[in-house]
Design a protein around this motif. Structure first.
Motif, mmCIF file in Angstrom:
data_model
loop_
_atom_site.group_PDB
_atom_site.id
_atom_site.type_symbol
_atom_site.label_atom_id
_atom_site.label_comp_id
_atom_site.label_asym_id
_atom_site.label_seq_id
_atom_site.Cartn_x
_atom_site.Cartn_y
_atom_site.Cartn_z
ATOM 1 N N ASN A 225 0.818 -1.210 0.000
ATOM 2 C CA ASN A 225 0.000 0.000 0.000
ATOM 3 C C ASN A 225 0.850 1.257 0.000
ATOM 4 O O ASN A 225 0.369 2.323 -0.354
ATOM 5 N N PRO B 33 1.932 3.415 2.349
ATOM 6 C CA PRO B 33 1.347 4.593 2.973
ATOM 7 C C PRO B 33 2.410 5.637 3.288
ATOM 8 O O PRO B 33 3.582 5.313 3.489
ATOM 9 N N GLU C 222 -2.233 16.539 10.266
ATOM 10 C CA GLU C 222 -2.683 15.660 9.176
ATOM 11 C C GLU C 222 -2.311 14.214 9.465
ATOM 12 O O GLU C 222 -3.125 13.300 9.272
ATOM 13 N N TYR D 62 -4.595 12.821 12.228
ATOM 14 C CA TYR D 62 -5.946 12.583 11.700
ATOM 15 C C TYR D 62 -5.972 11.346 10.791
ATOM 16 O O TYR D 62 -6.839 10.473 10.935
ATOM 17 N N ASP D 63 -5.036 11.269 9.852
ATOM 18 C CA ASP D 63 -5.011 10.146 8.905
ATOM 19 C C ASP D 63 -4.842 8.805 9.611
ATOM 20 O O ASP D 63 -5.562 7.845 9.333
ATOM 21 N N PHE E 59 -7.964 8.347 12.506
ATOM 22 C CA PHE E 59 -9.367 8.390 12.104
ATOM 23 C C PHE E 59 -9.624 7.816 10.714
ATOM 24 O O PHE E 59 -10.579 7.068 10.525
ATOM 25 N N VAL E 60 -8.793 8.117 9.758
ATOM 26 C CA VAL E 60 -8.997 7.585 8.404
ATOM 27 C C VAL E 60 -8.646 6.099 8.362
ATOM 28 O O VAL E 60 -9.394 5.283 7.825
ATOM 29 N N GLU E 61 -7.492 5.740 8.963
ATOM 30 C CA GLU E 61 -7.059 4.343 8.968
ATOM 31 C C GLU E 61 -7.617 3.548 10.149
ATOM 32 O O GLU E 61 -7.339 2.365 10.286
ATOM 33 N N SER E 62 -8.360 4.201 11.026
ATOM 34 C CA SER E 62 -9.031 3.572 12.182
ATOM 35 C C SER E 62 -8.086 2.829 13.121
ATOM 36 O O SER E 62 -8.380 1.718 13.552
ATOM 37 N N ASN E 63 -6.966 3.436 13.445
ATOM 38 C CA ASN E 63 -6.062 2.877 14.448
ATOM 39 C C ASN E 63 -6.423 3.454 15.809
ATOM 40 O O ASN E 63 -7.087 4.482 15.917
#
Length: 87
Positions: A33, A35, A53, A56-57, A60-64
């Motif tokens: 991937n 990242p 950023e 947040y990424d 919240f975006v990657e749900s860790n």
């Protein structure tokens, strides 16, 4: 490396198969991937908005659930960032 021996030779503790599979899957995810932020990644001369950023990424975006960062201030008053651990 240090090895501890018992009376029967080497310790007979078997590695946890689930933990090994989970770690290998994390490594494969990073490789395929690609990242921007992953455990062990180093980012030079970042600013505060990039740190926000990243948080947040990853959370919240990657749900860790957890993020461990190392932030160093440079002589130029910028920041160097190392992502230590992501859980």
């Amino acid at each position: 490396m240090i090895a501890f021996r018992n009376s029967d030779g080497f310790n007979k503790k078997k590695p946890n198969k689930e933990k090994i599979e989970k770690n290998i899957q994390k490594l494969l995810d990073i490789i395929y991937n690609s990242p921007k932020y992953h455990a062990g990644s180093y980012h030079k001369d970042v600013n505060i908005s990039e740190v926000i950023e990243l948080i947040y990424d990853v959370l919240f975006v990657e749900s860790n659930n957890s993020l461990h960062l190392i932030i160093d201030k440079t002589n130029k008053n910028s920041l160097n960032l190392t992502v230590d651990k992501i859980d």
